[in-house]
Design a protein around this motif. Structure first.
Motif, PDB file in Angstrom:
ATOM      1  N   ALA A  21       0.592  -1.145  -0.128  1.00 32.63           N
ATOM      2  CA  ALA A  21       0.028   0.051   0.014  1.00 32.63           C
ATOM      3  C   ALA A  21       0.421   1.625   0.259  1.00 32.63           C
ATOM      4  CB  ALA A  21      -0.649   0.068   0.858  1.00 32.63           C
ATOM      5  N   ARG A  22       2.217   1.203   0.644  1.00 31.96           N
ATOM      6  CA  ARG A  22       2.587   2.434   0.909  1.00 31.96           C
ATOM      7  C   ARG A  22       3.726   2.310  -0.685  1.00 31.96           C
ATOM      8  NH1 ARG A  22       4.514   0.135   5.347  1.00 31.96           N
ATOM      9  NH2 ARG A  22       6.151  -0.947   4.793  1.00 31.96           N
ATOM     10  N   VAL A  23       3.940   1.059  -1.403  1.00 42.24           N
ATOM     11  CA  VAL A  23       4.587   1.104  -2.697  1.00 42.24           C
ATOM     12  C   VAL A  23       3.949   0.106  -3.803  1.00 42.24           C
ATOM     13  CG1 VAL A  23       7.054   0.484  -4.249  1.00 42.24           C
ATOM     14  CG2 VAL A  23       6.782   0.905  -1.257  1.00 42.24           C
ATOM     15  N   PRO A  24       3.078   1.693  -3.954  1.00 41.28           N
ATOM     16  CA  PRO A  24       2.489   0.864  -4.830  1.00 41.28           C
ATOM     17  C   PRO A  24       2.163   0.572  -5.915  1.00 41.28           C
ATOM     18  CG  PRO A  24       1.382   3.298  -4.701  1.00 41.28           C
ATOM     19  CD  PRO A  24       2.438   2.752  -3.779  1.00 41.28           C
ATOM     20  N   LEU A  77      19.835  -6.755  -1.715  1.00 41.79           N
ATOM     21  CA  LEU A  77      19.881  -6.742  -3.317  1.00 41.79           C
ATOM     22  C   LEU A  77      19.651  -6.500  -4.480  1.00 41.79           C
ATOM     23  CD1 LEU A  77      21.768  -8.717  -5.131  1.00 41.79           C
ATOM     24  CD2 LEU A  77      20.435 -10.567  -5.115  1.00 41.79           C
ATOM     25  N   LEU A  78      20.119  -5.719  -5.073  1.00 39.24           N
ATOM     26  CA  LEU A  78      18.567  -4.884  -6.161  1.00 39.24           C
ATOM     27  C   LEU A  78      19.601  -4.963  -7.471  1.00 39.24           C
ATOM     28  CD1 LEU A  78      16.426  -2.937  -6.345  1.00 39.24           C
ATOM     29  CD2 LEU A  78      18.370  -0.491  -6.820  1.00 39.24           C
ATOM     30  N   LEU A  99      10.471  -8.154  -2.914  1.00 40.94           N
ATOM     31  CA  LEU A  99      10.163  -7.707  -3.746  1.00 40.94           C
ATOM     32  C   LEU A  99      10.476  -7.276  -4.952  1.00 40.94           C
ATOM     33  CD1 LEU A  99      10.495  -4.426  -1.212  1.00 40.94           C
ATOM     34  CD2 LEU A  99       8.750  -6.039  -0.622  1.00 40.94           C
ATOM     35  N   ILE A 100       9.166  -7.595  -6.155  1.00 46.28           N
ATOM     36  CA  ILE A 100       9.377  -6.746  -7.165  1.00 46.28           C
ATOM     37  C   ILE A 100       8.901  -5.917  -7.562  1.00 46.28           C
ATOM     38  CG2 ILE A 100       8.325  -8.048  -9.395  1.00 46.28           C
ATOM     39  CD1 ILE A 100       8.646 -10.422  -7.619  1.00 46.28           C
ATOM     40  N   ALA A 101       8.921  -4.738  -8.420  1.00 46.45           N
ATOM     41  CA  ALA A 101       8.328  -3.553  -8.423  1.00 46.45           C
ATOM     42  C   ALA A 101       8.392  -3.843  -9.601  1.00 46.45           C
ATOM     43  CB  ALA A 101       9.806  -2.780  -8.079  1.00 46.45           C
ATOM     44  N   GLU A 102       7.498  -2.451 -10.873  1.00 44.90           N
ATOM     45  CA  GLU A 102       7.307  -1.896 -11.678  1.00 44.90           C
ATOM     46  C   GLU A 102       8.716  -1.048 -11.986  1.00 44.90           C
ATOM     47  OE1 GLU A 102       3.515   0.382 -11.662  1.00 44.90           O
ATOM     48  OE2 GLU A 102       3.018  -1.242 -11.549  1.00 44.90           O
ATOM     49  N   SER A 103       9.365  -0.732 -12.964  1.00 40.58           N
ATOM     50  CA  SER A 103      10.366   0.350 -13.720  1.00 40.58           C
ATOM     51  C   SER A 103      10.430   1.224 -13.359  1.00 40.58           C
ATOM     52  CB  SER A 103      10.471  -0.266 -14.709  1.00 40.58           C
ATOM     53  OG  SER A 103       9.395   0.599 -15.561  1.00 40.58           O
ATOM     54  N   ARG A 104       9.233   1.983 -12.722  1.00 40.03           N
ATOM     55  CA  ARG A 104       8.707   3.256 -12.409  1.00 40.03           C
ATOM     56  C   ARG A 104       8.842   3.129 -10.767  1.00 40.03           C
ATOM     57  NH1 ARG A 104       3.032   4.390 -11.697  1.00 40.03           N
ATOM     58  NH2 ARG A 104       1.698   2.589 -11.709  1.00 40.03           N
ATOM     59  N   VAL A 105       9.175   2.794 -10.588  1.00 41.15           N
ATOM     60  CA  VAL A 105       9.062   2.680  -8.968  1.00 41.15           C
ATOM     61  C   VAL A 105      10.453   3.728  -8.931  1.00 41.15           C
ATOM     62  CG1 VAL A 105      11.203   0.812  -8.449  1.00 41.15           C
ATOM     63  CG2 VAL A 105       9.031   2.127  -6.811  1.00 41.15           C
ATOM     64  N   ASN A 106      10.800   4.308  -7.569  1.00 37.58           N
ATOM     65  CA  ASN A 106      10.944   5.589  -7.222  1.00 37.58           C
ATOM     66  C   ASN A 106      11.874   4.848  -6.297  1.00 37.58           C
ATOM     67  OD1 ASN A 106      12.599   7.238  -4.663  1.00 37.58           O
ATOM     68  ND2 ASN A 106      11.050   8.468  -5.369  1.00 37.58           N
ATOM     69  N   HIS A 111      13.515   2.328  -1.266  1.00 32.56           N
ATOM     70  CA  HIS A 111      14.679   1.050  -0.128  1.00 32.56           C
ATOM     71  C   HIS A 111      14.407   1.832   1.571  1.00 32.56           C
ATOM     72  CE1 HIS A 111      17.489  -0.459  -2.705  1.00 32.56           C
ATOM     73  NE2 HIS A 111      18.194   0.767  -3.614  1.00 32.56           N
ATOM     74  N   LEU A 112      12.970   2.765   1.895  1.00 28.41           N
ATOM     75  CA  LEU A 112      13.094   3.354   2.301  1.00 28.41           C
ATOM     76  C   LEU A 112      12.645   2.638   3.237  1.00 28.41           C
ATOM     77  CD1 LEU A 112      13.047   5.299   4.748  1.00 28.41           C
ATOM     78  CD2 LEU A 112      10.836   6.980   3.224  1.00 28.41           C
ATOM     79  N   GLU A 113      11.039   2.182   2.210  1.00 34.33           N
ATOM     80  CA  GLU A 113       9.831   1.946   3.279  1.00 34.33           C
ATOM     81  C   GLU A 113      10.367  -0.133   3.165  1.00 34.33           C
ATOM     82  OE1 GLU A 113       7.154   2.545   4.073  1.00 34.33           O
ATOM     83  OE2 GLU A 113       7.423   5.106   3.140  1.00 34.33           O
ATOM     84  N   ALA A 114      11.193  -0.679   2.206  1.00 29.61           N
ATOM     85  CA  ALA A 114      11.338  -2.194   2.141  1.00 29.61           C
ATOM     86  C   ALA A 114      12.440  -2.421   3.714  1.00 29.61           C
ATOM     87  CB  ALA A 114      12.478  -2.427   0.807  1.00 29.61           C
ATOM     88  N   ARG A 115      12.765  -1.108   4.077  1.00 32.21           N
ATOM     89  CA  ARG A 115      13.914  -1.596   5.457  1.00 32.21           C
ATOM     90  C   ARG A 115      12.901  -1.189   6.474  1.00 32.21           C
ATOM     91  NH1 ARG A 115      18.510   2.837   2.307  1.00 32.21           N
ATOM     92  NH2 ARG A 115      19.543   1.242   1.210  1.00 32.21           N
TER      93      ARG A 115
END
Length: 138
Positions: A21-24, A77-78, A99-106, A111-115
């Motif tokens: 929800a924090r990282v759509p 690891l990214l 986590l799997i994210a779209e290419s347009r993710v900030n 990193h901030l939210e995942a940490r």
């Protein structure tokens, strides 16, 4: 099949949902043991068991690379692909958050939210297992 009690699995799943929800731009999230067993996952499109197993393999390489270059213990690891990102974060000594994210993710926000989430997941796992090892990350 999860290696944590059902209550802990539910709490981890709730944390994954809050993170999404924090990282759509996240399209998938999973918590796994360091040896590749799924603890909880929030993803419709991805095979959680396959991603957990591949994460364990990548984790081994990342740990070795970090050690070999004198960078200390594994933290994250990214991987950037043509269509997005796969990011893995240590969640305590025995688990990881992938986590799997779209290419347009900030990526900074990712990193901030995942940490933050990885710390919360580590706390949940430690509390539920009484710090019994799942296959420690070194």
């Amino acid at each position: 099949m999860s290696t944590v009690p059902a209550e802990a699995e539910a709490e981890i799943l709730a944390e994954l949902a809050r993170l999404r929800a924090r990282v759509p731009q996240l399209t998938g999230a999973l918590a796994a043991s360091a040896d590749g067993l799924v603890l909880a996952h929030d993803s419709a499109a991805t095979e959680a068991e396959s991603v957990a197993a591949l994460t364990a393999a990548a984790l081994g390489v990342a740990q070795r690379l970090s050690d070999c270059t004198g960078q200390g213990g594994f933290r994250e690891l990214l991987v950037r692909g043509e269509d997005g990102y796969v990011a893995t974060y240590a969640a305590g000594d025995a688990a990881v958050l992938t986590l799997i994210a779209e290419s347009r993710v900030n990526v900074g926000r990712l990193h901030l939210e995942a940490r933050r989430s990885s710390l919360r997941i580590a706390e949940l796992i430690d509390r539920s297992l009484g710090r019994r090892g799942l296959g420690a990350i070194t």
